[in-house]
Design a protein around this motif. Structure first.
Motif, PDB file in Angstrom:
ATOM      1  N   ASP A   1     -60.131  14.754 -22.568  1.00 45.29           N
ATOM      2  CA  ASP A   1     -59.554  13.669 -23.049  1.00 45.29           C
ATOM      3  C   ASP A   1     -58.543  13.671 -24.191  1.00 45.29           C
ATOM      4  OD1 ASP A   1     -61.037  11.814 -21.305  1.00 45.29           O
ATOM      5  OD2 ASP A   1     -62.807  12.204 -22.647  1.00 45.29           O
ATOM      6  N   LEU A   2     -58.206  15.132 -24.566  1.00 46.29           N
ATOM      7  CA  LEU A   2     -57.259  15.366 -25.593  1.00 46.29           C
ATOM      8  C   LEU A   2     -55.955  15.029 -25.016  1.00 46.29           C
ATOM      9  CD1 LEU A   2     -58.672  18.586 -27.022  1.00 46.29           C
ATOM     10  CD2 LEU A   2     -59.300  16.319 -27.910  1.00 46.29           C
ATOM     11  N   PRO A   3     -54.839  14.599 -26.059  1.00 44.42           N
ATOM     12  CA  PRO A   3     -53.487  14.160 -25.674  1.00 44.42           C
ATOM     13  C   PRO A   3     -52.831  15.489 -25.343  1.00 44.42           C
ATOM     14  CG  PRO A   3     -54.202  13.158 -27.594  1.00 44.42           C
ATOM     15  CD  PRO A   3     -55.337  13.712 -27.459  1.00 44.42           C
ATOM     16  N   GLU A   4     -53.125  16.666 -25.723  1.00 40.80           N
ATOM     17  CA  GLU A   4     -52.413  17.877 -25.301  1.00 40.80           C
ATOM     18  C   GLU A   4     -52.844  18.077 -23.864  1.00 40.80           C
ATOM     19  OE1 GLU A   4     -53.003  18.033 -29.851  1.00 40.80           O
ATOM     20  OE2 GLU A   4     -54.229  17.432 -27.934  1.00 40.80           O
TER      21      GLU A   4
ATOM     22  N   LYS B   1     -53.771  16.120 -21.534  1.00 38.41           N
ATOM     23  CA  LYS B   1     -53.525  14.952 -20.734  1.00 38.41           C
ATOM     24  C   LYS B   1     -51.864  15.340 -20.571  1.00 38.41           C
ATOM     25  CE  LYS B   1     -56.707  11.293 -21.661  1.00 38.41           C
ATOM     26  NZ  LYS B   1     -57.187  10.070 -22.093  1.00 38.41           N
ATOM     27  N   ALA B   2     -51.226  15.671 -21.425  1.00 41.33           N
ATOM     28  CA  ALA B   2     -49.724  15.855 -21.250  1.00 41.33           C
ATOM     29  C   ALA B   2     -49.494  17.172 -20.221  1.00 41.33           C
ATOM     30  CB  ALA B   2     -49.051  16.328 -22.582  1.00 41.33           C
TER      31      ALA B   2
ATOM     32  N   GLU C   1     -50.760  15.794 -16.089  1.00 39.23           N
ATOM     33  CA  GLU C   1     -49.691  15.020 -15.376  1.00 39.23           C
ATOM     34  C   GLU C   1     -48.653  15.891 -14.488  1.00 39.23           C
ATOM     35  OE1 GLU C   1     -46.599  11.310 -15.488  1.00 39.23           O
ATOM     36  OE2 GLU C   1     -47.888  11.716 -17.288  1.00 39.23           O
TER      37      GLU C   1
END
Length: 294
Positions: A24-27, A29-30, A33
């Protein structure tokens, strides 16, 4: 300042459920994708797949690379930087990413192709040997065709690679404490991978390498290097060459390295290094929880 090396584990360090606290960390998820677009499947789902898909070479290699790249980004976001990097087999790609040699996407495209070629390799096998006489082993390897030293991990742990008959001959003729036949699809890091290596070279030739921001200790040559062309040439030899991890470990204190951080799941490399260089400070970053202890 304490000189620090970041080291990255390869195939065999993966586990079902790895990276759970990164999801769930933004790093993370980046990275998911672009990864899913390049691979055509979900890295996050394979990490968590209970049927152990993560242990199939086709999935293992991309999954490890993505996880280790996420951890690199998280470390750097917290102001951490290595003085040297090294990776074991597949882990060398993560090391090169950490050193800024190629983009995350280029590295993943290479890993995808590498995994496909190695997953489809059906010739040969590999076996780990523990507790043996090195002189006797080296003598038998010289005398036995179609088998080589694939991973020289430390004084008491190696992996041999070759045809099934040649592997059986070494196991029969060398005294050891334990031998384990590895569940892999082919004779990795041996001349039996030459055809795959030739195919892979076509992909490697298309990727731009930049000079490394920190010295890299390569599998086929432990001498520190930053030159882009040299690092690419070394990587081109990696699929058929020996992983010289014992020499990489010994090189670390020679370069003034005092601290080694294993970036990736498990503690395989720190366990191996400890036997060779017991005076090094060893740490592990395998998830978000470990970052809080920095």
């Amino acid at each position: 300042m304490t000189k620090t090396a970041w080291v990255f584990p390869g195939q065999g360090s993966q586990t079902v459920g790895m990276g759970a606290d990164l999801l769930d960390l933004p790093e993370a998820k980046a990275k998911f994708e672009p990864s899913d677009k390049i691979l055509g499947w979900s890295v996050a789902k394979i990490w968590q797949s209970e049927d152990d898909k993560v242990s199939r070479t086709l999935y293992t290699q991309p999954c490890l690379y993505v996880m280790e790249a996420i951890l690199v980004d998280l470390l750097k976001a917290r102001g951490q930087q290595p003085d040297f990097v090294a990776g074991h087999s597949l882990g060398e790609y993560s090391a090169l990413y950490a050193a800024g040699v190629f983009s995350f996407e280029d590295g993943l495209r290479l890993i995808k192709r590498r995994a496909e070629l190695m997953d489809s390799a059906s010739d040969g096998m590999m076996a780990a040997l523990l507790g043996f006489d090195r002189n006797q082993l080296e003598q038998q390897l010289q005398q036995t065709p179609n088998v080589v030293l694939a991973n020289d991990n430390n004084a008491g742990q190696v992996v041999i690679s070759g045809t099934p008959d040649a592997i059986e001959a070494i196991i029969h003729n060398v005294k050891f404490k334990k031998a384990v036949k590895l569940n892999v699809s082919g004779a990795f890091h041996s001349p039996l991978m030459t055809e795959a290596a030739v195919e892979f070279q076509k992909d490697l030739d298309t990727v731009h390498f930049s000079p490394a921001q920190v010295p890299v200790l390569s599998n086929v040559d432990p001498a520190p290097a930053t030159d882009a062309n040299l690092l690419k040439e070394r990587l081109s030899r990696q699929m058929t060459g020996t992983v010289r991890w014992r020499e990489i470990s010994l090189r670390m204190p020679e370069e003034g390295i005092e601290r080694v951080v294993e970036v990736g799941p498990g503690k395989v490399l720190t366990g191996i290094i400890k036997r060779t260089c017991p005076n090094l400070v060893l740490e592990n970053i395998s998830g978000a929880a470990d970052l809080t202890n920095l």
